[in-house]
Design an enzyme around this catalytic site. Structure first.
Site, PDB file in Angstrom:
ATOM      1  N   CYS A 126       6.644 -11.526 -10.600  1.00  0.00           N
ATOM      2  CA  CYS A 126       7.707 -12.230  -9.869  1.00  0.00           C
ATOM      3  C   CYS A 126       8.345 -13.350 -10.676  1.00  0.00           C
ATOM      4  O   CYS A 126       9.361 -13.909 -10.259  1.00  0.00           O
ATOM      5  CB  CYS A 126       7.177 -12.764  -8.550  1.00  0.00           C
ATOM      6  N   HIS A 259      11.555 -18.316  -6.405  1.00  0.00           N
ATOM      7  CA  HIS A 259      11.215 -16.924  -6.119  1.00  0.00           C
ATOM      8  C   HIS A 259      10.986 -16.792  -4.614  1.00  0.00           C
ATOM      9  O   HIS A 259      10.251 -17.580  -4.007  1.00  0.00           O
ATOM     10  CB  HIS A 259       9.958 -16.533  -6.899  1.00  0.00           C
ATOM     11  N   ASN A 289      10.009 -10.048  -0.188  1.00  0.00           N
ATOM     12  CA  ASN A 289       9.745 -10.444  -1.579  1.00  0.00           C
ATOM     13  C   ASN A 289      10.094  -9.263  -2.487  1.00  0.00           C
ATOM     14  O   ASN A 289       9.417  -8.238  -2.465  1.00  0.00           O
ATOM     15  CB  ASN A 289       8.259 -10.816  -1.688  1.00  0.00           C
TER      16      ASN A 289
HETATM   17  N1  ACO Z   1      -0.060  -8.754  10.947  1.00  0.00           N
HETATM   18  C1  ACO Z   1      -0.962  -9.302  11.770  1.00  0.00           C
HETATM   19  N2  ACO Z   1      -2.081  -9.938  11.327  1.00  0.00           N
HETATM   20  C2  ACO Z   1      -2.256 -10.026  10.009  1.00  0.00           C
HETATM   21  C3  ACO Z   1      -1.341  -9.455   9.079  1.00  0.00           C
HETATM   22  C4  ACO Z   1      -0.209  -8.805   9.608  1.00  0.00           C
HETATM   23  N3  ACO Z   1       0.735  -8.251   8.823  1.00  0.00           N
HETATM   24  N4  ACO Z   1      -1.806  -9.699   7.840  1.00  0.00           N
HETATM   25  C5  ACO Z   1      -2.949 -10.392   7.953  1.00  0.00           C
HETATM   26  N5  ACO Z   1      -3.235 -10.579   9.264  1.00  0.00           N
HETATM   27  C6  ACO Z   1      -4.364 -11.269   9.832  1.00  0.00           C
HETATM   28  C7  ACO Z   1      -5.588 -11.249   8.933  1.00  0.00           C
HETATM   29  O1  ACO Z   1      -6.296 -10.045   9.123  1.00  0.00           O
HETATM   30  C8  ACO Z   1      -6.343 -12.450   9.417  1.00  0.00           C
HETATM   31  O2  ACO Z   1      -7.002 -12.091  10.629  1.00  0.00           O
HETATM   32  P1  ACO Z   1      -8.489 -12.634  10.937  1.00  0.00           P
HETATM   33  O3  ACO Z   1      -8.327 -14.143  10.977  1.00  0.00           O
HETATM   34  O4  ACO Z   1      -8.795 -12.001  12.239  1.00  0.00           O
HETATM   35  O5  ACO Z   1      -9.312 -12.168   9.768  1.00  0.00           O
HETATM   36  C9  ACO Z   1      -5.244 -13.438   9.795  1.00  0.00           C
HETATM   37  O6  ACO Z   1      -4.043 -12.666   9.958  1.00  0.00           O
HETATM   38  C10 ACO Z   1      -5.009 -14.522   8.771  1.00  0.00           C
HETATM   39  O7  ACO Z   1      -4.969 -13.930   7.489  1.00  0.00           O
HETATM   40  P2  ACO Z   1      -4.666 -14.801   6.214  1.00  0.00           P
HETATM   41  O8  ACO Z   1      -4.543 -13.903   5.015  1.00  0.00           O
HETATM   42  O9  ACO Z   1      -5.610 -15.948   6.144  1.00  0.00           O
HETATM   43  O10 ACO Z   1      -3.217 -15.362   6.604  1.00  0.00           O
HETATM   44  P3  ACO Z   1      -2.377 -16.473   5.906  1.00  0.00           P
HETATM   45  O11 ACO Z   1      -1.978 -17.493   6.875  1.00  0.00           O
HETATM   46  O12 ACO Z   1      -2.946 -16.924   4.590  1.00  0.00           O
HETATM   47  O13 ACO Z   1      -1.048 -15.665   5.559  1.00  0.00           O
HETATM   48  C11 ACO Z   1       0.018 -14.602   3.733  1.00  0.00           C
HETATM   49  C12 ACO Z   1      -1.117 -14.546   4.725  1.00  0.00           C
HETATM   50  C13 ACO Z   1       1.327 -14.505   4.481  1.00  0.00           C
HETATM   51  C14 ACO Z   1      -0.111 -13.421   2.786  1.00  0.00           C
HETATM   52  C15 ACO Z   1      -0.051 -15.937   2.962  1.00  0.00           C
HETATM   53  O14 ACO Z   1      -1.337 -16.152   2.447  1.00  0.00           O
HETATM   54  C16 ACO Z   1       0.912 -15.965   1.829  1.00  0.00           C
HETATM   55  O15 ACO Z   1       2.106 -15.926   2.031  1.00  0.00           O
HETATM   56  N6  ACO Z   1       0.435 -16.096   0.613  1.00  0.00           N
HETATM   57  C17 ACO Z   1       1.275 -16.113  -0.540  1.00  0.00           C
HETATM   58  C18 ACO Z   1       1.603 -14.722  -0.866  1.00  0.00           C
HETATM   59  C19 ACO Z   1       2.716 -14.631  -1.806  1.00  0.00           C
HETATM   60  O16 ACO Z   1       3.601 -15.445  -1.786  1.00  0.00           O
HETATM   61  N7  ACO Z   1       2.657 -13.638  -2.636  1.00  0.00           N
HETATM   62  C20 ACO Z   1       3.613 -13.350  -3.551  1.00  0.00           C
HETATM   63  C21 ACO Z   1       3.747 -14.398  -4.631  1.00  0.00           C
HETATM   64  S1  ACO Z   1       3.768 -13.773  -6.189  1.00  0.00           S
HETATM   65  C22 ACO Z   1       4.592 -12.380  -6.060  1.00  0.00           C
HETATM   66  O17 ACO Z   1       5.612 -12.420  -5.464  1.00  0.00           O
HETATM   67  C23 ACO Z   1       4.057 -11.109  -6.560  1.00  0.00           C
END
Ligand code: ACO
Length: 332
Positions: A126, A259, A289
């Site tokens: 990214c 990004h 993304n």
């Molecule tokens: N729908 C419903 N529930 C979901 C989903 C979904 N799509 N995905 C995860 N969950 C659930 C999980 O199972 C978890 O449930 P549990 O508590 O019962 O185990 C709960 O939601 C929380 O999961 P987390 O992973 O802790 O959620 P978080 O608040 O961290 O959000 C996210 C996840 C959106 C991926 C966040 O961590 C994030 O945005 N991280 C950065 C990711 C990113 O930006 N990546 C790209 C950057 S680099 C590049 O672009 C390649």
């Protein structure tokens, strides 16, 4: 590549932008319905609350990164009023190339019908577009090129695990491009690139081709919270550093284009830089993304809508797998 003379007042400047999104658009509800058919539960509410994403575009199976790249490139060439034949450098940032080799840039060159100029890919996930733009700027300033096409293009839908709701709802396909030309006045003011390979595992596609087979998982794996934490820190640090290099301050930035990964990362970056949210360009809501394509896509949309105007100071920031990050400060 044609040799060019260098001088200390040789700079590079963006003279045209372009982008392309594949026509198939999936709202969160449409994607949730598709996932539900496979027993995977998600909702528009969860996706919007955690990421700000409302829709993404997916390419049809017969459409590749080079197809999206060429469409974006043609729009950028038209905007710059530059004939493809006069381009002497093509760089494509992508993590979803058409082939193992040759590079997607060579395929773009073939499709544009402009044999002869240098063409290669950059793989920085990214952060790819910021890496590619920095390389093109360096090559122009040293006289190694004078008219470059710099493209970010991805078909991330090909590497998504649609059984992993934590990642498959985040990404989309698309391409963005700029024409970067030699100029007497600076467009690109400063840039900086970084990587930290200790974090390879938090965001990766570990599969590879071996003896005619794919060994290892060919789908995207991500530790979301770990990526989130790292991203917020490095985006702030690199922004400050690039501004300092250029002798500018936060208040000189007219537009911030990070990004487009997650609205919460974007907003917290703007807040830490003390930039009002009105200066933050957001397209993640409509594109998801799109990895290396996200910054040039957001730039092009903002230029075409009239939001970003000639003369504006724009801060581009990339962050992604590797772990990689970087920033480019420019006057448009
Ligand atoms: N729908 C419903 N529930 C979901 C989903 C979904 N799509 N995905 C995860 N969950 C659930 C999980 O199972 C978890 O449930 P549990 O508590 O019962 O185990 C709960 O939601 C929380 O999961 P987390 O992973 O802790 O959620 P978080 O608040 O961290 O959000 C996210 C996840 C959106 C991926 C966040 O961590 C994030 O945005 N991280 C950065 C990711 C990113 O930006 N990546 C790209 C950057 S680099 C590049 O672009 C390649």
């Amino acid at each position: 590549m044609t040799p060019h003379s260098t001088s200390s007042n040789r700079h590079s400047r963006i003279t045209g932008t372009g982008s392309f999104l594949p026509p198939k658009r999936l709202t969160n509800d449409a994607l949730a319905a598709q996932l539900a058919a496979d027993g995977i539960e998600t909702s528009d509410q969860w996706i919007v609350e955690r990421t700000g994403i409302r829709a993404r575009h997916f390419a049809e199976p017969d459409v590749s990164s080079s197809d999206l790249a060429v469409a974006a490139a043609r729009h950028a060439l038209e905007a710059a009023d530059v004939d493809a034949a006069s381009i002497d450098l093509i760089i494509v940032a992508t993590s979803t190339p058409d082939m193992v080799f040759p590079s997607t840039a060579c395929l773009v060159q073939q499709k544009l019908g402009v044999a002869g100029c240098a063409a290669f890919d950059v793989q920085a996930v990214c952060s790819g577009f910021v890496y590619a733009l920095t390389i093109a700027d360096s090559m122009i300033r040293t006289g190694a090129a004078s008219k470059a096409l710099v493209i970010g293009a991805e078909v991330f839908s090909r590497i998504l695990d649609f059984k992993d709701r934590g990642t498959c709802v985040l990404f989309g396909d698309g391409a963005g491009a700029v024409v970067l030309e030699a100029s007497d006045t600076p467009g690109i003011l400063a840039s900086e690139l970084h990587a930290d390979g200790r974090h390879v595992d938090i965001l990766c596609v570990p599969g590879h081709v071996n003896g005619g087979q794919i060994l290892g998982d060919p789908l995207l794996k991500m530790d979301g919270p770990a990526v989130f934490k790292l991203a917020v820190g490095v985006l702030y640090d690199v922004a400050k550093s690039v501004l300092e290099k250029a002798g500018r301050s936060d208040s000189d930035v007219d537009w911030l284009i990070p990004h487009q990964a997650n609205i919460r990362i974007l907003q917290s970056t703007a807040k830490r830089l003390k930039l009002p949210l009105e200066k933050l360009i957001v397209t993640v809501d409509q594109h998801g993304n799109t990895s290396a394509a996200s910054i040039p896509l957001a730039l092009d949309e903002s230029v075409r809508s009239g939001k970003i105007k000639p003369g504006d100071t724009v801060l581009l920031e990339g962050v992604g797998g590797g772990f990689t990050w970087g920033a480019v400060l420019l006057d448009l």
